[in-house]
Design an enzyme around this catalytic site. Structure first.
Site, PDB file in Angstrom:
ATOM      1  N   GLU A  64       0.813  -1.223   0.000  1.00 59.01           N
ATOM      2  CA  GLU A  64       0.000   0.000   0.000  1.00 59.01           C
ATOM      3  C   GLU A  64       0.847   1.273   0.000  1.00 59.01           C
ATOM      4  O   GLU A  64       0.430   2.311  -0.499  1.00 59.01           O
ATOM      5  CB  GLU A  64      -0.959   0.006   1.192  1.00 59.01           C
ATOM      6  CG  GLU A  64      -2.094  -1.021   1.076  1.00 59.01           C
ATOM      7  CD  GLU A  64      -1.722  -2.397   1.571  1.00 59.01           C
ATOM      8  OE1 GLU A  64      -0.526  -2.640   1.881  1.00 59.01           O
ATOM      9  OE2 GLU A  64      -2.621  -3.264   1.658  1.00 59.01           O
ATOM     10  N   PHE A 126     -11.513  -7.540  13.787  1.00 57.88           N
ATOM     11  CA  PHE A 126     -10.441  -7.984  12.910  1.00 57.88           C
ATOM     12  C   PHE A 126     -10.113  -6.888  11.898  1.00 57.88           C
ATOM     13  O   PHE A 126     -10.989  -6.351  11.239  1.00 57.88           O
ATOM     14  CB  PHE A 126     -10.859  -9.267  12.176  1.00 57.88           C
ATOM     15  CG  PHE A 126      -9.812  -9.742  11.203  1.00 57.88           C
ATOM     16  CD1 PHE A 126      -8.549 -10.131  11.651  1.00 57.88           C
ATOM     17  CD2 PHE A 126     -10.079  -9.777   9.844  1.00 57.88           C
ATOM     18  CE1 PHE A 126      -7.577 -10.552  10.760  1.00 57.88           C
ATOM     19  CE2 PHE A 126      -9.109 -10.201   8.940  1.00 57.88           C
ATOM     20  CZ  PHE A 126      -7.855 -10.582   9.400  1.00 57.88           C
ATOM     21  N   GLN A 127      -8.848  -6.555  11.798  1.00 56.86           N
ATOM     22  CA  GLN A 127      -8.355  -5.522  10.881  1.00 56.86           C
ATOM     23  C   GLN A 127      -8.992  -4.155  11.115  1.00 56.86           C
ATOM     24  O   GLN A 127      -9.232  -3.403  10.177  1.00 56.86           O
ATOM     25  CB  GLN A 127      -8.508  -5.967   9.427  1.00 56.86           C
ATOM     26  CG  GLN A 127      -7.638  -7.193   9.138  1.00 56.86           C
ATOM     27  CD  GLN A 127      -7.414  -7.450   7.671  1.00 56.86           C
ATOM     28  OE1 GLN A 127      -8.280  -7.176   6.857  1.00 56.86           O
ATOM     29  NE2 GLN A 127      -6.240  -7.964   7.339  1.00 56.86           N
ATOM     30  N   LYS A 176     -17.461  -1.088   5.962  1.00 57.10           N
ATOM     31  CA  LYS A 176     -17.842  -2.062   4.943  1.00 57.10           C
ATOM     32  C   LYS A 176     -19.346  -2.089   4.703  1.00 57.10           C
ATOM     33  O   LYS A 176     -19.815  -2.144   3.567  1.00 57.10           O
ATOM     34  CB  LYS A 176     -17.352  -3.458   5.355  1.00 57.10           C
ATOM     35  CG  LYS A 176     -17.665  -4.506   4.301  1.00 57.10           C
ATOM     36  CD  LYS A 176     -16.945  -5.809   4.565  1.00 57.10           C
ATOM     37  CE  LYS A 176     -17.182  -6.776   3.401  1.00 57.10           C
ATOM     38  NZ  LYS A 176     -16.495  -8.048   3.608  1.00 57.10           N
ATOM     39  N   MET A 497      24.310   8.771   2.582  1.00 51.67           N
ATOM     40  CA  MET A 497      24.106  10.048   3.262  1.00 51.67           C
ATOM     41  C   MET A 497      24.322   9.904   4.762  1.00 51.67           C
ATOM     42  O   MET A 497      24.873  10.790   5.412  1.00 51.67           O
ATOM     43  CB  MET A 497      22.696  10.584   2.954  1.00 51.67           C
ATOM     44  CG  MET A 497      22.483  12.002   3.401  1.00 51.67           C
ATOM     45  SD  MET A 497      23.711  13.142   2.736  1.00 51.67           S
ATOM     46  CE  MET A 497      22.829  13.797   1.327  1.00 51.67           C
TER      47      MET A 497
HETATM   48  C1  LIG Z   1      12.323   5.571   5.324  1.00 51.98           C
HETATM   49  C2  LIG Z   1      13.585   6.227   5.671  1.00 51.98           C
HETATM   50  N1  LIG Z   1      14.409   5.680   6.608  1.00 51.98           N
HETATM   51  C3  LIG Z   1      15.579   6.285   6.930  1.00 51.98           C
HETATM   52  C4  LIG Z   1      15.961   7.435   6.317  1.00 51.98           C
HETATM   53  C5  LIG Z   1      17.281   8.105   6.690  1.00 51.98           C
HETATM   54  N2  LIG Z   1      18.194   8.138   5.537  1.00 51.98           N
HETATM   55  C6  LIG Z   1      18.348   9.247   4.786  1.00 51.98           C
HETATM   56  S1  LIG Z   1      19.397   9.011   3.521  1.00 51.98           S
HETATM   57  C7  LIG Z   1      19.696   7.433   3.979  1.00 51.98           C
HETATM   58  C8  LIG Z   1      20.636   6.573   3.189  1.00 51.98           C
HETATM   59  C9  LIG Z   1      20.083   6.222   1.867  1.00 51.98           C
HETATM   60  O1  LIG Z   1      20.904   5.261   1.256  1.00 51.98           O
HETATM   61  P1  LIG Z   1      20.863   5.032  -0.288  1.00 51.98           P
HETATM   62  O2  LIG Z   1      19.464   4.874  -0.736  1.00 51.98           O
HETATM   63  O3  LIG Z   1      21.806   3.951  -0.652  1.00 51.98           O
HETATM   64  O4  LIG Z   1      21.342   6.428  -0.851  1.00 51.98           O
HETATM   65  P2  LIG Z   1      22.806   7.076  -0.832  1.00 51.98           P
HETATM   66  O5  LIG Z   1      22.790   8.130   0.243  1.00 51.98           O
HETATM   67  O6  LIG Z   1      23.781   6.010  -0.557  1.00 51.98           O
HETATM   68  O7  LIG Z   1      22.955   7.676  -2.185  1.00 51.98           O
HETATM   69  C10 LIG Z   1      18.982   7.111   5.121  1.00 51.98           C
HETATM   70  C11 LIG Z   1      19.037   5.805   5.807  1.00 51.98           C
HETATM   71  C12 LIG Z   1      15.077   7.980   5.359  1.00 51.98           C
HETATM   72  N3  LIG Z   1      15.323   9.126   4.750  1.00 51.98           N
HETATM   73  N4  LIG Z   1      13.919   7.355   5.043  1.00 51.98           N
END
Ligand SMILES: Cc1ncc(C[n+]2csc(CCOP(=O)(O)OP(=O)(O)O)c2C)c(N)n1
Ligand SMILES: [Mg+2]
Lengths: 591, 163
Positions: A64, A126-127, A176, A497
């Site tokens: 979803e 449920f749900q 529902k 990042m």
């Molecule tokens: C759902 C979610 N969880 C955690 C984060 C924190 N976060 C921001 S950037 C990042 C790393 C992303 O890694 P990747 O997709 O490999 O991108 P890169 O920075 O390596 O280009 C994280 C964990 C986020 N933005 N969104």
């Protein structure tokens, strides 16, 4: 009026429909022809009603969250309302991340969730989850439908609220039994809406607009700072006209990229945390800032107390609550971006007054000097002679290959910032990313939503090997609906990042930001879903292999590019306590 | 600064939770909150007391106005207004205390609304300050239970909050 099955009614012109059919009919009357969703118990009457009609296409996603992001991508790329249908409980809660993503970026969306029958509500059935309650902090508004007769009006209101004013997601939760196929009610779609409690802002105040124009004309170091509101509010053409007629520099926020043409010489690049040196420095030294459809986000302003010390601020926004929230506006203007910019242009055209040309020339000379020194577009600010592929050059190559015309969706991380910095968007609605919530997993489903809306256009999802795994299951949706997109994975084998911050602020302690040899083989994974996989590891093969991948028009291609894992995103504003102009320009160089 | 904000909103289920949710979500504080339907039963009137500087209050009123259920609102503290709160207090009243409590009730123009051999239940209406003063006059040791309604308010003179 409650009519039992088989009972006759006299008024023949009024049609009798079940709640489920009413919902579908109301969506049709609202002009909806596309739904993204996932079925389940509480939504089955609705799903049956969908099966029995032809004009609305339903796209079955694999999760979803994917449905909400796909509807979001559809909405961002078209300006129309994205529509989602999910079941109660886990279906509804799975949608929450996507609703929050849309809410933070002011995206028009209607999410219809099934709910347990009315007499079960509150019994931990449920749900059952309290969807109106769960979603409350991340919606623009929500409805719990208590009676089938209310469906047409609720749908009408939901769409109106979602797309007007500052757009946002609206939830319609439907028990529902309200959609029960054996109970039928007269259906009439309301032509007029009366909502005494909801009146979105329209025209801006004439006096304020004149004051704003006078201030703009008196500026010696002006900057136009444009955000996502210009994209959403269809103000891009007017903004370009205004900037060109005044010859003032423009910077766009992450959400605003494409609101002003990236290839125009007046464009300073993005501003903020990873904004360009010239954009951030010009903002810092500006004497007048025209903020349009932007909200002085903390990733833009850096430390609010040090934000643009010498600037008078004009702030145009459709949402009064965005004005003077973090940074006080000297001239606030509440109104739609298109209306206010239009009026400003009229006022400018009818006045004899001109900006001080010599001041503006000096200002441009100063800006060009900043560009020359550290700008991203005057020389490569990354290594160009190493053995490893640099992420920036991948984006540049794709920009060239697609002639800057692609729809680019993105996930969250370094790859997102490289895409924002190096793919220059000339048109609004081409750059599609989760700027406000920063939702990893957004890129792929969003790209599918974009592709459905623009089947003949190139759609590229720029992602990381981390983010793509958050909604990777949607590769299967791409197969089912034959949605040929390009997935460009800047594979740095890390949550890049996060790693960058750990290297800069935690002395390189890489706590849980690497995968220890556990990454899947993305080529095989793509193939398993019936797509094409391409792996690019060597610098020498980058252009040829990219060319081959982009030559493929009819299949989804997963392009897994191994990039320099040690690269950081620069510029990066100094935090905490930095001003706009305090930036790291490389690992060793600071302003 | 302390502010009294009066809100007219749709008398719909969920409307109140949106107001309360807004305050917790944005970290605004609520000192007191009262709500009841108005003479037009499609509308409820909510009075809330909050504390904040001008900027905070501006944000609060803007965000309240943004709620789709909110029809209209006014910051009563911007003009002259009447503020009332109802206090019910159960006090120990034995022997000499009985007269003393009675005197305090008279001074504060309250009423004794329930009596038994050792207890008075007293009702007083007024501003929050007045109620505080009354409770102080009673003294902690005589008080058994206190219930306050929260503030309601209305503007003085011609000004009305209505559709
Ligand atoms: C759902 C979610 N969880 C955690 C984060 C924190 N976060 C921001 S950037 C990042 C790393 C992303 O890694 P990747 O997709 O490999 O991108 P890169 O920075 O390596 O280009 C994280 C964990 C986020 N933005 N969104
Ligand atoms: Mg990565």
């Amino acid at each position: 009026m409650h009519i039992l099955p088989g009972e006759e009614i006299e008024e023949t012109q009024v049609e009798l429909l079940s709640g489920g059919d009413m919902l579908v009919r109301a969506l049709q009357d609202e002009g909806v022809n596309l739904l993204f969703g996932y079925p389940g118990g509480s939504a089955l009457h609705i799903y049956d009603a969908i099966f029995r009609q032809k004009s609305i296409k339903h796209v079955l996603v694999r999760h979803e969250q994917g449905a909400t992001h796909a509807a979001d991508g559809y909405a961002r790329s078209t300006g129309k309302v994205g529509v989602v249908l999910v079941t109660s409980g886990p279906g509804a809660t799975n949608a929450i991340t996507g609703i929050a993503t849309a809410c933070m970026d002011s995206i028009p969306m209607v999410v219809i969730s099934g709910q347990v029958p009315r007499d079960k509500i509150g019994e931990d059935a449920f749900q059952e989850t309290d969807m109106v309650g769960c979603s409350r902090p991340v919606v623009k508004h929500s409805f719990l439908v208590k009676n089938a007769e209310d469906i047409p009006e609720v749908v009408r209101k939901a769409f109106y609220i979602a797309r007007t004013g500052r757009p946002g997601p609206v939830v319609i939760d439907i028990p529902k039994d309200v959609t029960n196929p054996s109970e039928r009610f007269p259906y009439r779609y309301p032509e007029k809406l009366r909502m005494r409690s909801y009146t979105p802002a329209g025209k801006g105040h004439g006096g304020q607009i004149r004051k704003a124009v006078a201030l703009l004309l008196s500026a010696r170091r002006p900057v136009i700072y444009a955000g996502g509101g210009v994209v959403q509010g269809e103000g891009a053409a007017l903004l370009a006209e205004l900037a060109r007629c005044l010859n003032y520099p423009v910077t766009n926020t992450l959400m605003g990229l494409g609101a002003f043409p990236g290839s125009d010489k007046r464009f300073l690049g993005m501003l903020g945390m990873h904004g360009t040196f010239e954009a951030n420095t010009a903002m810092h030294h500006a004497d007048v800032i025209l903020a349009v459809g932007a909200r002085f986000d903390d990733r833009v302003t850096n430390t609010p107390g040090k934000f643009c010390p010498g600037a008078k601020i004009i702030h145009i926004d459709v949402d009064p609550a965005s004005i003077s929230k973090t940074i006080i506006a000297d001239i606030p203007i509440v109104g739609t971006v298109a209306f206010v910019l239009g009026e400003m242009l009229e006022t400018l055209k009818s006045t004899e007054e001109q900006p001080d040309q010599s001041a503006i020339v000096d200002w441009w000379r100063q800006i060009d000097d900043w560009r020359e020194r550290h700008g991203l577009y005057t020389a490569p600010r990354y290594q160009t002679d190493g053995a490893l592929i640099m992420p920036q050059e991948v984006i540049r190559a794709v920009y060239d290959m697609t002639e800057g015309e692609a729809f680019v969706t993105s996930d969250v991380g370094q790859h997102q910032m490289f895409a924002a910095q190096y793919y220059l968007f000339d048109k609004p609605r081409r750059w599609i990313n989760s700027g406000g919530l920063g939702t990893m997993g957004f890129g792929l489903p969003a790209a599918l939503g974009v592709k459905i809306a623009h089947p003949d256009k190139e759609v590229v999802c720029v992602t990381g090997e981390g983010s793509i795994q958050m909604c990777i299951q949607e590769l299967s949706t791409a197969t089912q609906y034959h949605l040929p997109i390009k997935i460009l994975c800047l594979n740095n084998q890390a949550l890049g990042m996060v790693k960058q911050w750990q290297e800069m602020q935690y002395e390189g302690r890489l706590s849980n930001s690497v995968y220890e040899e556990s990454l899947p083989d993305f080529v095989k994974l793509a193939e398993a879903y019936g797509h094409l996989g391409v792996k690019i590891e060597r610098r020498g093969e980058l252009h040829v292999k990219l060319q081959e991948a982009f030559a493929e028009r009819d299949r989804t291609v997963f392009i897994d590019v191994y990039v320099d894992p040690s690269e950081h995103v620069y510029p990066m504003q100094v935090m905490p306590n930095g001003s706009m102009r305090d930036m790291w320009l490389s690992k060793t160089e600071r302003t | 600064m302390r502010r009294i904000i009066s809100v007219l909103m749709e008398n719909e289920p969920g409307a109140l939770s949106r107001v309360v949710g807004l305050f917790s979500q944005r970290g605004y504080n609520i000192e007191s909150l009262t709500v009841a339907p108005t003479e037009d039963n499609t509308l409820s009137r909510l009075t809330l007391v909050t504390i904040g500087d001008d900027r905070k209050i501006e944000q609060i009123t803007k965000n309240l106005n943004k709620l789709v259920d909110v029809v209209k609102l006014v910051d009563l503290t911007e003009g002259s207004h009447i503020e009332r709160e109802l206090l019910l207090v159960k006090v120990r009243a034995n022997g000499a205390q009985r007269d003393e409590v009675k005197r305090s009730v008279d001074i504060f123009r309250g009423q004794i609304v329930d009596v038994n051999s050792s207890i008075y239940t007293v009702q007083v209406a007024g501003t929050g300050e007045k109620l505080d003063a009354f409770l102080q006059a009673l003294g902690e040791h005589t008080i058994m239970e206190v219930v306050r309604s929260g503030v309601s308010g209305i503007a003085r003179g011609e000004k009305v909050l209505s559709l």
